[in-house]
Design a protein around this motif. Structure first.
Motif, PDB file in Angstrom:
ATOM      1  N   ALA A 172      38.326  20.302   4.109  1.00 18.49           N
ATOM      2  CA  ALA A 172      38.567  18.877   3.981  1.00 18.49           C
ATOM      3  C   ALA A 172      40.063  18.623   3.847  1.00 18.49           C
ATOM      4  N   ARG A 173      40.584  17.712   4.653  1.00 22.16           N
ATOM      5  CA  ARG A 173      41.997  17.338   4.550  1.00 22.16           C
ATOM      6  C   ARG A 173      42.236  16.646   3.205  1.00 22.16           C
ATOM      7  N   GLU A 174      43.169  17.157   2.430  1.00 18.72           N
ATOM      8  CA  GLU A 174      43.483  16.532   1.152  1.00 18.72           C
ATOM      9  C   GLU A 174      44.235  15.226   1.393  1.00 18.72           C
ATOM     10  N   SER A 200      41.445   9.131  -4.473  1.00 18.28           N
ATOM     11  CA  SER A 200      41.939   7.958  -5.185  1.00 18.28           C
ATOM     12  C   SER A 200      43.421   7.762  -4.903  1.00 18.28           C
ATOM     13  N   ALA A 201      43.911   6.576  -5.163  1.00 14.11           N
ATOM     14  CA  ALA A 201      45.313   6.257  -4.897  1.00 14.11           C
ATOM     15  C   ALA A 201      46.230   7.219  -5.643  1.00 14.11           C
ATOM     16  N   GLY A 202      47.285   7.641  -4.986  1.00 15.63           N
ATOM     17  CA  GLY A 202      48.244   8.543  -5.618  1.00 15.63           C
ATOM     18  C   GLY A 202      47.844   9.996  -5.566  1.00 15.63           C
ATOM     19  N   ALA A 203      46.838  10.327  -4.741  1.00 18.27           N
ATOM     20  CA  ALA A 203      46.395  11.718  -4.636  1.00 18.27           C
ATOM     21  C   ALA A 203      47.542  12.602  -4.167  1.00 18.27           C
ATOM     22  N   LYS A 204      47.657  13.776  -4.751  1.00 15.20           N
ATOM     23  CA  LYS A 204      48.749  14.686  -4.450  1.00 15.20           C
ATOM     24  C   LYS A 204      48.210  16.001  -3.888  1.00 15.20           C
ATOM     25  N   TRP A 205      49.145  16.865  -3.502  1.00 17.55           N
ATOM     26  CA  TRP A 205      48.781  18.196  -3.041  1.00 17.55           C
ATOM     27  C   TRP A 205      47.919  18.875  -4.103  1.00 17.55           C
ATOM     28  N   GLY A 206      46.837  19.473  -3.665  1.00 19.48           N
ATOM     29  CA  GLY A 206      45.960  20.201  -4.576  1.00 19.48           C
ATOM     30  C   GLY A 206      44.862  19.360  -5.186  1.00 19.48           C
ATOM     31  N   ASP A 207      44.848  18.034  -4.906  1.00 19.68           N
ATOM     32  CA  ASP A 207      43.775  17.179  -5.409  1.00 19.68           C
ATOM     33  C   ASP A 207      42.621  17.183  -4.406  1.00 19.68           C
ATOM     34  N   GLY A 234      44.571  22.855  -2.481  1.00 23.66           N
ATOM     35  CA  GLY A 234      45.992  22.963  -2.152  1.00 23.66           C
ATOM     36  C   GLY A 234      46.295  24.068  -1.166  1.00 23.66           C
ATOM     37  N   ALA A 235      45.362  24.353  -0.263  1.00 17.46           N
ATOM     38  CA  ALA A 235      45.530  25.477   0.666  1.00 17.46           C
ATOM     39  C   ALA A 235      46.398  25.069   1.854  1.00 17.46           C
ATOM     40  N   ARG A 236      47.495  25.773   2.053  1.00 18.83           N
ATOM     41  CA  ARG A 236      48.363  25.555   3.207  1.00 18.83           C
ATOM     42  C   ARG A 236      48.486  26.853   3.996  1.00 18.83           C
TER      43      ARG A 236
END
Length: 330
Positions: A15-17, A22-29, A141-143
């Motif tokens: 799933a693309r993060e 929710s608003a303000g979602a960051k890397w790893g959420d 947070g997988a890159r």
């Protein structure tokens, strides 16, 4: 006796993060209402949340070791993908970076290239079918840190990836949201290579080769009170390299290596309708010399790529596939 979890029964969702979060979602959420995409995995793989032991250095009255402590989590993952007519364009964005606008009315043309900015990240879920109930291993947070795209005279086209991540957990609660199944769509194989050019000239002597892209993420950003997981995963300077092996029929590549000049390299897989194209505007070969062997002599030339003035990148990946711009963004 209980039977162990069987990988043939597992479902692996990506799933693309930032989508549905929710608003303000960051890397790893992890997305709260994701639309996961199931990609075809060649030989399994998965996320690993390894922790290390911190040795107790106490000196006592005897040589026995004392209690150690648990260190931080080094979250990684590895997957081998069959890029297909739908997943290839999406996968290219996560492997290389910037995605251009998808054009066309079907098939759709989607470009991706190495450029500035942050790489998109995945939340990944792998189901484990235990008899007591399904458990879900979730990597957030997988890159993609490294991808190797190998080619030869036969076999499936495979993207071999290594990922770095924020953390890995095992939970009885799966991700919510619907599933878009791309696992059964048509894949590509090396019998479908329609173009392999070096310096804009067809090169027919290639036996095997690869394109290797390393994003070189900085994986050592941990902080006090951070719970032992990475705080961020910034990129560093990328490196694009590769190799081409040939039987030593002539000195074409050898002379290019001696000259040390930059030349374009292009390879494409296609079935007449859909295709995957990788274009490296500027590569140069490292000199090597043939050796005497019992039989035909082969020689493998390593190369490195540099940013090109025309494409503005060291590698441009373009797919002609069956995925729209809206599907790409999901």
């Amino acid at each position: 006796m209980s039977e162990p979890s069987n990988g043939n029964n597992s479902v692996i969702l990506f799933a693309r993060e930032g989508t549905g979060s929710s608003a303000g979602a960051k890397w790893g959420d992890m997305p709260t209402t994701p639309v996961p995409h199931k990609l075809l995995v060649l030989a399994g793989g998965g996320g690993v949340g390894d922790t290390n032991f911190i040795e107790n250095g106490l000196l006592g009255s005897d040589p026995n070791p004392r209690d150690s402590r648990t260190g931080r989590q080094a979250a990684t993952a590895a997957f081998d993908f069959y890029p297909n007519i739908k997943s290839a364009a999406w996968l290219n964005e996560f492997c290389f970076g910037v995605r251009g606008t998808t054009t066309g009315g079907g098939p759709y043309v989607s470009p991706s290239k190495l450029s500035n900015g942050r790489l998109p990240s995945w939340s990944i879920e792998e189901s484990q079918d235990l008899e007591a109930g399904v458990e879900y291993k979730q990597t957030t947070g997988a890159r993609v840190d490294k991808v190797s795209i190998e080619f030869s005279d036969q076999g499936f086209l495979v993207y071999k990836t290594q990922l770095m991540a924020k953390g890995v957990t095992l939970t009885p609660t799966g991700m919510t949201g619907s599933v878009v199944d791309w696992a059964e769509d048509e894949v590509f194989d090396h019998m479908e290579i329609t173009k392999l050019q070096i310096n804009s000239v067809d090169f027919l002597q290639a036996v095997t080769g690869s394109i290797d892209v390393a994003q070189n993420h900085f994986g050592d950003h941990y902080v006090a009170m951070g719970g032992g997981v990475r705080r961020s995963l910034p990129r560093r300077k990328a490196k694009v390299t590769g190799k081409i092996k040939q039987f030593f029929e002539d000195t074409y590549l050898y002379n290019l290596a001696l000259a040390g000049t930059y030349v374009p390299f292009e390879i494409e897989w296609g079935n007449g309708i859909y295709s995957i194209n990788h274009y490296l505007e500027r590569i140069r070969f490292k000199r090597t010399d043939p050796k005497l062997v019992d039989g035909p002599a082969d020689i493998e030339f390593a190369f490195e790529a540099a940013k090109g003035a025309v494409t503005g990148t060291s590698i441009l990946a373009t797919t002609t596939g069956a995925i729209t711009d809206a599907e790409m963004a999901a």
